[in-house]
Scaffold this motif. Structure first.
Motif, short mmCIF file in Angstrom:
data_model
loop_
_atom_site.label_atom_id
_atom_site.label_comp_id
_atom_site.label_asym_id
_atom_site.label_seq_id
_atom_site.Cartn_x
_atom_site.Cartn_y
_atom_site.Cartn_z
N GLY A 54 -0.29 -5.39 -3.53
CA GLY A 54 0.04 -4.25 -4.38
C GLY A 54 0.56 -3.05 -3.63
O GLY A 54 1.51 -2.39 -4.06
N LEU A 55 -0.02 -2.76 -2.50
CA LEU A 55 0.40 -1.59 -1.74
C LEU A 55 1.82 -1.73 -1.19
O LEU A 55 2.62 -0.79 -1.34
CB LEU A 55 -0.60 -1.31 -0.62
N PRO A 56 2.20 -2.86 -0.58
CA PRO A 56 3.60 -2.98 -0.14
C PRO A 56 4.60 -2.96 -1.30
O PRO A 56 5.67 -2.37 -1.18
CB PRO A 56 3.64 -4.33 0.59
N ILE A 57 4.24 -3.58 -2.41
CA ILE A 57 5.13 -3.55 -3.58
C ILE A 57 5.30 -2.11 -4.07
O ILE A 57 6.40 -1.68 -4.41
CB ILE A 57 4.59 -4.47 -4.69
N LEU A 58 4.21 -1.36 -4.06
CA LEU A 58 4.27 0.04 -4.48
C LEU A 58 5.16 0.86 -3.54
O LEU A 58 5.96 1.68 -4.00
CB LEU A 58 2.86 0.63 -4.52
N LEU A 59 5.05 0.61 -2.25
CA LEU A 59 5.88 1.35 -1.31
C LEU A 59 7.36 0.98 -1.46
O LEU A 59 8.22 1.87 -1.40
CB LEU A 59 5.42 1.05 0.12
N VAL A 60 7.67 -0.29 -1.65
CA VAL A 60 9.07 -0.70 -1.84
C VAL A 60 9.63 -0.09 -3.11
O VAL A 60 10.76 0.42 -3.13
CB VAL A 60 9.18 -2.24 -1.85
N LEU A 61 8.86 -0.11 -4.19
CA LEU A 61 9.33 0.49 -5.44
C LEU A 61 9.55 2.00 -5.29
O LEU A 61 10.51 2.55 -5.83
CB LEU A 61 8.34 0.22 -6.57
N ALA A 62 8.68 2.65 -4.56
CA ALA A 62 8.85 4.09 -4.35
C ALA A 62 10.13 4.38 -3.56
O ALA A 62 10.85 5.32 -3.88
CB ALA A 62 7.63 4.66 -3.62
N LEU A 63 10.41 3.56 -2.55
CA LEU A 63 11.64 3.77 -1.78
C LEU A 63 12.88 3.48 -2.62
O LEU A 63 13.87 4.21 -2.54
CB LEU A 63 11.63 2.88 -0.54
N VAL A 64 12.84 2.43 -3.44
CA VAL A 64 13.99 2.11 -4.30
C VAL A 64 14.21 3.21 -5.33
O VAL A 64 15.34 3.64 -5.57
CB VAL A 64 13.79 0.74 -4.98
#
Length: 89
Positions: A54-64
């Motif tokens: 969940g945390l890496p997915i959240l970080l990728v979505l925030a960057l996108v």
């Protein structure tokens, strides 16, 4: 020997009955221990899974989402550029 006090009287449990009570108590204790260990293991696995995926997915979505965010331009106030004093509020 197991001694049980009821209403001021003592009852002594000995022999096979005491062994049976010890066995039942050990089974109940083992069952409670298995339930608690399973509960804590489930909570730990849930937390690790959320942190791992969940945390890496959240970080990728925030960057996108940051890439597609409209750029904010600073507003220029001509009074500040011309060194005019601002009116009182």
């Amino acid at each position: 020997m197991i001694i049980i006090g009821r209403n001021g009287q003592r009852l002594a449990v000995t022999g096979w009955r005491a062994w049976l009570l010890y066995g039942v108590a050990a089974l109940v204790l083992a069952l409670v221990a298995v339930i608690l260990v399973s509960l804590f293991l489930g909570i730990a696995l849930t937390v690790v899974t959320v942190l791992l995926f969940g945390l890496p997915i959240l970080l990728v979505l925030a960057l996108v989402l940051r890439l597609f965010r409209p750029q904010m331009r600073p507003m220029r106030d001509p009074r500040i550029i011309d060194h005019e004093p601002l009116p009182p509020r």
